[in-house]
Design a protein around this motif. Structure first.
Motif, PDB file in Angstrom:
ATOM      1  N   PRO A 190       9.516  -0.919   8.646  1.00 25.23           N
ATOM      2  CA  PRO A 190       9.610   0.503   8.322  1.00 25.23           C
ATOM      3  C   PRO A 190       8.241   1.049   7.958  1.00 25.23           C
ATOM      4  N   ASP A 191       8.037   2.314   8.309  1.00 26.15           N
ATOM      5  CA  ASP A 191       6.773   2.965   7.977  1.00 26.15           C
ATOM      6  C   ASP A 191       6.806   3.345   6.497  1.00 26.15           C
ATOM      7  N   VAL A 223       8.679   6.006   2.908  1.00 23.41           N
ATOM      8  CA  VAL A 223       9.573   5.396   1.927  1.00 23.41           C
ATOM      9  C   VAL A 223       9.196   5.906   0.538  1.00 23.41           C
ATOM     10  N   THR A 224      10.199   6.337  -0.223  1.00 26.77           N
ATOM     11  CA  THR A 224       9.927   6.732  -1.605  1.00 26.77           C
ATOM     12  C   THR A 224       9.750   5.468  -2.435  1.00 26.77           C
ATOM     13  N   VAL A 264      11.016  -4.772  -2.677  1.00 27.09           N
ATOM     14  CA  VAL A 264      12.143  -3.941  -3.103  1.00 27.09           C
ATOM     15  C   VAL A 264      12.829  -4.611  -4.284  1.00 27.09           C
ATOM     16  N   GLY A 319      18.700  -0.372  -4.032  1.00 32.22           N
ATOM     17  CA  GLY A 319      17.425  -1.051  -3.825  1.00 32.22           C
ATOM     18  C   GLY A 319      16.293  -0.042  -3.861  1.00 32.22           C
ATOM     19  N   LEU A 320      15.288  -0.322  -4.704  1.00 35.23           N
ATOM     20  CA  LEU A 320      14.207   0.635  -4.881  1.00 35.23           C
ATOM     21  C   LEU A 320      12.894  -0.030  -4.509  1.00 35.23           C
ATOM     22  N   SER A 321      12.172   0.611  -3.618  1.00 32.52           N
ATOM     23  CA  SER A 321      10.899   0.065  -3.170  1.00 32.52           C
ATOM     24  C   SER A 321       9.860   0.247  -4.277  1.00 32.52           C
ATOM     25  N   GLU A 368       6.737  -5.023   2.213  1.00 37.77           N
ATOM     26  CA  GLU A 368       7.395  -4.140   1.260  1.00 37.77           C
ATOM     27  C   GLU A 368       8.059  -4.987   0.187  1.00 37.77           C
ATOM     28  N   ARG A 388       9.881  -8.017   2.094  1.00 30.58           N
ATOM     29  CA  ARG A 388       9.882  -7.948   3.556  1.00 30.58           C
ATOM     30  C   ARG A 388       8.506  -8.369   4.057  1.00 30.58           C
TER      31      ARG A 388
END
Lengths: 201, 309
Positions: free
Chosen positions: B76-77, B81-82, B280, B288-290, B278, B112
């Motif tokens: 994912p870019d 992503v917040t 998370v 799930g929060l990045s 990433e 990830r």
């Protein structure tokens, strides 16, 4: 794997529902602890407490992270009374929300304590009977007893809410169009098949 | 079916068009369809040959269109992503886990990787500064009256022995979550035939996993507070903390985990390139929060508040 936009949309929906809605209150500083006790099964008038726990208490906890909020559902029968006890600290005691000295955190598991343990010097304890009450009733009582005031949505929150709402409207419209398209394709295929079948026979 | 003449192409156009569709789209659908119907009207033989041709044409088209297989997992870019600071993420997760028994809900970390779909995967075990699993039962396979057995018992092993463990396993009583074998007992373990039972459960000791050791005592100590992780589908997941942990405790756990992971990636062969893409943070019942790598954001609550139940 969901696409990034749908993943973010779902996340923001979840987070907004944690931040805003019924139960998004800021409690006054003398509130130390909220303890809920109700049976694990909801027959006998215990649906309201459970709903309160799953929705309102989540928002309450988000806006008051330093207030201990515990739920105990062990060893109760449907006939038991379900109660919420709100523990207040004496006015001159350590304030919960002041940053330097927050309330001491309990170390024991919430399920094993059948009694509401007194780890903070509670000046007084108010109790709300929750049996056969709806979650909104319980919230009303809580607001009356604690004098909590609601959280206003910030402009960014409102912007996000509006964007999600707009997305929902657009989604509803697109859903109609695409279902019509799908029905059309399916019907044409059916017709085609019937035409072929008619020749073969 | 609401059409009277089967071969009449005109009826095919009189499809229900309650909803206005774009013109191009409508024309697109109608044209090949019409042609098909006309050939059908000519003769059945003509139709046969046409259909064969059509189908062969179709198949070549599909083979041409066949998508190239992807060799790497999609990434994912992250600009879209917040991301959250650790304290903010924990505040949301604490709220989502309110009223849950603290020994059943945990924080999980998902990392990830930028990695190829095939090739070696990262897996290892490490000792976190603040252990998550505190109720792990460990079986140690070594002669029950040896010095190793005493060391293992002292380190907190649940079961120690050779034949008695084999018999129990064969009888279906597997009362442990981890199994360690002393090096000298490996031959006995191989002969006993418990591999068939332990293997599928992932409990069979092997030198590759580091569960066949010389010094049983220190291995048990490492295992009792240690956690295992492995990469699956390009993501490494591990329980990283108990619900009552403070942000500082979580920070040190996460730091140790990521450093360990980087070290493990480093020892893989040179041809394999893996990178952390990433991170998370989630919890048993929460979203799930990045993470953005910072401890606190500008509007974060004091860290002390977040360990309150």
């Amino acid at each position: 794997m969901p696409s990034l936009s749908s993943r973010m949309r779902k996340l923001h929906q979840t987070l907004l529902s944690i931040r805003l809605g019924p139960g998004a209150l800021i409690l006054p500083k003398e509130v130390k602890r909220i303890h809920m006790r109700f049976p694990a099964r909801m027959e006998g008038g215990h649906m309201g407490p459970r709903k309160f726990w799953r929705s309102e208490l989540v928002r309450l906890k988000y806006h008051n992270p330093a207030v201990a909020m515990t739920v105990d559902r062990s060893g109760m029968t449907p006939d038991d009374e379900s109660t919420m006890s709100i523990h207040f600290a004496p006015a001159d005691a350590i304030q919960t929300s002041s940053s330097a000295t927050s309330g001491p955190s309990p170390t024991e598991s919430t399920t094993t304590t059948s009694q509401t343990s007194d780890h903070t010097p509670a000046d007084r304890v108010e109790t709300i009977g929750m049996k056969f009450r709806s979650n909104s009733d319980i919230l009303q009582d809580l607001m009356r007893i604690t004098n909590a005031y609601p959280v206003e949505a910030t402009p960014e929150d409102q912007e996000q809410l509006a964007a999600l709402e707009e997305q929902k409207v657009r989604g509803d419209r697109d859903r109609v169009v695409s279902s019509a398209h799908k029905a059309r394709v399916k019907r044409e295929q059916q017709l085609l098949e019937q035409a072929k079948g008619g020749l073969g026979a | 079916m609401a059409f009277s003449s089967r071969y009449c192409p005109s009826c095919l156009l009189s499809l229900p068009t309650r909803i206005i569709t774009p013109f191009a789209f409508r024309a697109n659908l109608a044209s090949p369809f019409l042609q098909q119907a006309r050939t059908a009207a000519q003769s059945s033989n003509a139709n046969k040959s046409r259909s064969k041709k059509d189908s062969s044409k179709g198949s070549t088209k599909t083979t041409k269109k066949k998508r190239k297989t992807r060799s790497h997992f999609l990434q994912p870019d992250l600009r879209r992503v917040t991301q959250f600071s650790l304290v903010d993420a924990m505040r949301y997760l604490r709220a989502a886990e309110v009223g849950r028994p603290p020994n059943s809900a945990k924080y999980d970390l998902h990392i990830r990787l930028r990695t190829a779909k095939n090739g070696a995967v990262v897996r290892n075990r490490l000792l976190l500064p603040h252990p998550v699993h505190t109720d792990l039962r460990i079986a140690v396979i070594c002669p029950s009256d040896s010095a190793h057995a005493r060391a293992a018992k002292a380190a907190g092993a649940h079961l120690v022995g050779e034949e008695e463990i084999f018999d129990a396993v064969k009888a279906g009583r597997i009362e442990f979550e981890r199994c360690i074998c002393q090096q000298d007992s490996l031959a006995k373990l191989g002969k006993s035939g418990v591999a068939r039972i332990l293997g599928p459960r992932g409990l069979m000791p092997s030198a590759k996993l580091g569960t066949v050791v010389k010094d049983v005592g220190s291995a048990v100590r490492g295992l009792a507070g240690g956690s295992e992780y492995r990469e699956r589908m390009g993501v490494v997941r591990m329980a990283i903390g108990q619900l009552g942990f403070t942000p500082e405790e979580m920070q040190s756990n996460i730091r140790v985990f990521i450093e360990g992971l980087k070290k493990d990636i480093g020892v893989l062969s040179d041809r394999i390139s893996k990178d952390i893409h990433e991170v998370v943070l989630s919890s048993t019942h929460g979203p799930g929060l990045s993470l953005n790598g910072e401890l606190r954001g500008p509007a974060s609550p004091p860290t002390k508040d977040l360990s309150t139940m």
